[in-house]
Structures are given as C-alpha cells and as structure tokens.
Design a protein around this motif. Sequence first.
Motif, short mmCIF file in Angstrom:
data_model
loop_
_atom_site.label_atom_id
_atom_site.label_comp_id
_atom_site.label_asym_id
_atom_site.label_seq_id
_atom_site.Cartn_x
_atom_site.Cartn_y
_atom_site.Cartn_z
N ARG A 9 0.79 -1.36 0.06
CA ARG A 9 -0.01 0.10 0.06
C ARG A 9 0.95 1.34 -0.05
N TYR A 35 -1.15 2.22 -14.24
CA TYR A 35 -1.34 3.65 -14.34
C TYR A 35 -0.54 4.31 -13.17
N GLN A 37 -1.39 7.80 -10.87
CA GLN A 37 -2.14 8.86 -10.72
C GLN A 37 -1.92 10.16 -9.81
N GLY A 42 -5.09 13.25 -13.60
CA GLY A 42 -6.01 12.09 -13.81
C GLY A 42 -5.33 10.61 -13.69
N LEU A 43 -5.65 9.63 -14.55
CA LEU A 43 -4.75 8.59 -14.82
C LEU A 43 -4.07 8.49 -16.02
N MET A 88 0.88 7.77 -6.86
CA MET A 88 0.01 6.91 -6.37
C MET A 88 0.13 5.86 -7.90
N LEU A 90 -1.40 2.59 -9.79
CA LEU A 90 -2.50 1.71 -9.93
C LEU A 90 -2.45 0.59 -11.01
N GLN A 108 -5.76 -1.84 -5.00
CA GLN A 108 -6.05 -0.82 -3.98
C GLN A 108 -5.23 0.31 -4.24
N GLY A 109 -3.91 -0.02 -5.01
CA GLY A 109 -2.90 1.34 -5.19
C GLY A 109 -1.68 1.12 -4.42
#
Lengths: 115, 114
Positions: A9, A35, A37, A42-43, A88, A90, A108-109
């Motif tokens: 996490r 991705y 973020q 955005g992504l 972050m 993903l 969950q990233g």
Amino acid sequence: DVKVTQSSRYLVKRTGEKVFLECVQDMDHENMFWYRQDPGLGLRLIYFSYDVKMKEKGDIPEGYSVSREKKERFSLILESASTNQTSMYLCASSLPVGTVNTEAFFGQGTRLTVV
Amino acid sequence: GDSVTQMEGPVTLSEEAFLTINCTYTATGYPSLFWYVQYPGEGLQLLLKATKADDKGSNKGFEATYRKETTSFHLEKGSVQVSDSAVYFCALYGSGGGADGLTFGKGTHLIIQP
C-alpha cells in the motif's frame, strides 16, 4: 470475489534504487495495466500487457519497464527511482475488447514516495 | 483516438442535494461506458456501466444513461450523502483508443458537506 492485489500500500524508496511493484489478479484476465495517478492529471497509462510476455508502451513509459512472465502477474519496475516518480500507482486487469464484460478491475493502489 | 471529457472539480454540495457530473465522449463504433469511484486512499471501483445506446446503469442510488445522440453519460444522484465524497471517473472501452480501448476522463472530485 474477484481480486487485483498490489503487493504494497505504501513504499518509501531512495533516489537511484531499483523498485519493483507487483500486481496479481485471480480472474484469468488477458489484459493488465499500470497507471500512475497525480493530482490534476488523472490516470496516465504507463504500460499495458495483452498476453504473457507481451507489453505495449502507454502514454508515459519513460523511466519504467514491465514484466509479465505469468498470466496472473504484472510487475512494474523503476530502474533508477527519481523524486518525480513519487506518485500513486494503480494496477488493473480486464478481458479484451469485444468480450461481453470488458470492465477493468483495479487494485488498491501503491503510494510510492522517493526521497 | 477515443477521448472522455468530464467536468473539473472540486464539486462541493450540501447533504441531500441533487448531483449531476457531466461526461461526454468521442469514440468510433459503439463503446461501453463506465463510471468508477475512488474513495480516499483506495483504488478505483466500478460504480455502474452501460453497454449500448439508451441503456441505464444504476447502483447505490447513482444513475447514468448512455445517450448516443449527444455522446454523453452523465452521472446523477437524487440525494447525496457525506459518504459519497470521492473522486468519480468516467471511462469508455472502445475500439479506437490505446491500451486495447480503455480511456478515462481526468476525474471529478466531489465533496459533500453535512
């Protein structure tokens, strides 16, 4: 319950370190994605894979590489981490386009901080 | 290529207010359309989807209708709650974009005040 699981996490790494982010899915999906973020952006797609050992560059692949040796696992590698890779991250998986339920499922990233 | 445009945030509303988040798209063919929600510190979760024109997706009091004539998929909820505070992403899965057709909007940050 279907799942995409990211190995961490939170991660804190030092500049210049080699960093591995792992992602595992249990849905037998062909497609997997990484991705990043960032606020206001955005992504953004880094890499995706549509089959084992296959990979395609996304919008921002510089500084990253990926590995997909098994269908269920997709790894993102930061060869030499830099502070501008603090973000972050993903992971997602999906069935191919044209399949009935082509929605993407996300992990969950992982919040990575490079110091 | 495909693209998704959604209203920029943050959008701030009072509890029990009516919510609309606009989403329009550009795509070739007949894409599937999605709304994803991201709660603080979490990954994205599918909120609802629609796979063909005039379909209505719904979940947790949220609705969106696939309007091909206006290329839109606006998200609505009649009475929002504080727990709806999150970032909402409109997305499409089509045949004209990269990454095997998965295209996201930039996200709309929704803040609900008690």
